[in-house]
Scaffold this motif. Structure first.
Motif, short mmCIF file in Angstrom:
data_model
loop_
_atom_site.label_atom_id
_atom_site.label_comp_id
_atom_site.label_asym_id
_atom_site.label_seq_id
_atom_site.Cartn_x
_atom_site.Cartn_y
_atom_site.Cartn_z
N VAL A 96 0.84 -1.20 0.00
CA VAL A 96 0.00 0.00 0.00
C VAL A 96 0.88 1.25 0.00
O VAL A 96 0.72 2.15 -0.81
N VAL A 97 1.83 1.28 0.93
CA VAL A 97 2.78 2.39 1.05
C VAL A 97 4.19 1.80 1.00
O VAL A 97 4.64 1.19 1.96
N PRO A 98 4.91 1.94 -0.11
CA PRO A 98 6.25 1.36 -0.21
C PRO A 98 7.15 1.83 0.93
O PRO A 98 7.15 3.02 1.28
N PHE A 99 7.90 0.90 1.50
CA PHE A 99 8.75 1.27 2.64
C PHE A 99 9.82 2.28 2.25
O PHE A 99 10.33 3.03 3.10
N GLU A 100 10.15 2.33 0.94
CA GLU A 100 11.13 3.31 0.48
C GLU A 100 10.69 4.74 0.81
O GLU A 100 11.54 5.62 0.97
N GLN A 101 9.37 4.95 0.92
CA GLN A 101 8.91 6.30 1.29
C GLN A 101 9.46 6.71 2.65
O GLN A 101 9.93 7.84 2.83
#
Length: 369
Positions: free
Chosen positions: A291-296
């Protein structure tokens, strides 16, 4: 010349030890189905190492995943009757909208005025509410001397951005303006959110002191909406860089296609609003978050520390954990989050109410009236 980043990255690695495991000294060989190993990396990390680390942590992202279920979150609600003392359904602005209300949950221990944690629910800005069980773990702070204030905000189906930011800023102003009445210590406020709530928590921090980012007509205009710390669990830091599976929640929030208008969407992305006064932030994220890439969170932490020139951002990654995964919802992560908050609230001494004992927070399937 490489940029040296002062960023703390902690993560849990899980791997299997097969039958070929080597013997140690004269000890007999031990069979093991699996073994959990805690590995902590702390110190100075350059960008090259961080980028390689990100690539190596991308395994497993092709698993089947129910994106709608992850965004909506739990269908359970907090059982508000379990708490010793509460002040419920308080409007923080002059409307009858129950989304623009907050609930104060007082601590089980400690004398007033009580230090404050503001809790913001997730749900992709389109689901959830302030009594959602998604805020269950935050309520454990009431067992450690903190008042937890669960804040509601208008969802994207009702109002577009920046209504959500205006709401949570108005709520913080209300809390400060009425601190004496509700016996609260609001000199320092830490805001704790998950997913979309983590995004709003980060936006509060990134826009500290920026009057143009709030609607003072919502009340208590002379009170401050500034926050002194953030805990963000798998929060969104760039609304235009969500994957195909979840980008529609950002489009619905903004009222337009955020990829087509990425420059315009920066106004709603914490990573583009950081300044040198950004407060301390502790983030937790799973590396298999679809849902929200950890790279963010990695990029957000890097940029915070670059701009502030301090170790303001700390990030803990859980390998293979998905969005809202039970692997993230551990007492260890609650404890670490509270340790972070304690340093902000009690800079000169230990929190006198902290214990290692946490009681289960009860939930119910009965929808609040």
């Amino acid at each position: 010349m490489k940029t040296v980043l002062e960023i703390i990255i902690c993560f849990m690695l899980f791997f299997c030890l097969g039958n070929t495991a080597p013997t140690l000294a004269q000890e007999p060989q031990v069979k093991s189905e699996s073994s959990n190993v805690d590995i902590t990396i702390t110190g100075e990390v350059d960008e090259q190492l961080l980028d390689r680390l990100k690539e190596n942590l991308k395994t497993g992202n092709e698993d089947e995943f129910d994106i709608e279920e992850a965004i909506k979150g739990p269908t359970q609600y907090l059982d508000m009757e379990q708490f010793r003392k509460t002040a419920l359904d308080l409007p923080y602005t002059d409307t009858q909208n129950d989304r623009q209300q907050l609930d104060i949950v007082y601590p089980w221990i400690g004398n007033p005025p009580h230090k404050v944690i503001v809790a913001l629910h997730g749900g992709g800005w389109s689901n959830g509410n302030r009594k959602s069980a998604s805020l269950k773990l935050v309520q454990m702070a009431t067992q450690q001397g903190y008042a937890v204030i669960n804040v509601g905000y208008r969802l994207s189906g009702e109002a577009k951005w920046p209504a959500q930011l205006h709401d949570v800023k108005a709520a913080v102003r209300f809390i400060r303006a009425n601190a004496k009445q509700y016996r609260l210590d609001t000199r320092n406020i830490v805001v704790w959110g998950n997913s979309a709530g983590g995004h709003l928590a980060s936006m509060l921090a990134a826009t500290n002191g920026m009057e143009e980012m709030e609607d003072l007509s919502m009340g208590n205009s002379s009170a401050s909406s500034e926050v002194q710390g953030v805990v963000s669990w798998y929060g969104i830091s760039d609304v235009s860089k969500l994957p195909d599976a979840s980008i529609d929640i950002a489009n619905k929030l903004m009222g337009y296609n955020v990829r087509d208008k990425a420059e315009e969407a920066k106004v709603a992305s914490p990573i583009y609003n950081i300044n040198k006064n950004f407060p301390p932030i502790f983030m937790i994220h799973g590396t298999n978050d679809q849902v929200v890439p950890f790279e963010q969170s990695v990029e957000f932490a890097k940029k915070i520390n670059q701009i502030t020139q301090k170790k303001q951002a700390a990030l803990k990654l859980h390998v293979n954990a998905k969005h809202g995964d039970d692997q993230l919802k551990t007492m260890e992560n609650v404890d670490e989050s509270l340790n972070f908050i304690d340093k902000i609230m009690y800079p000169e001494r230990k929190n006198p109410y902290r214990t290692k004992r946490f009681k289960e927070i009860k939930t119910t399937s009965d929808k609040p009236s």
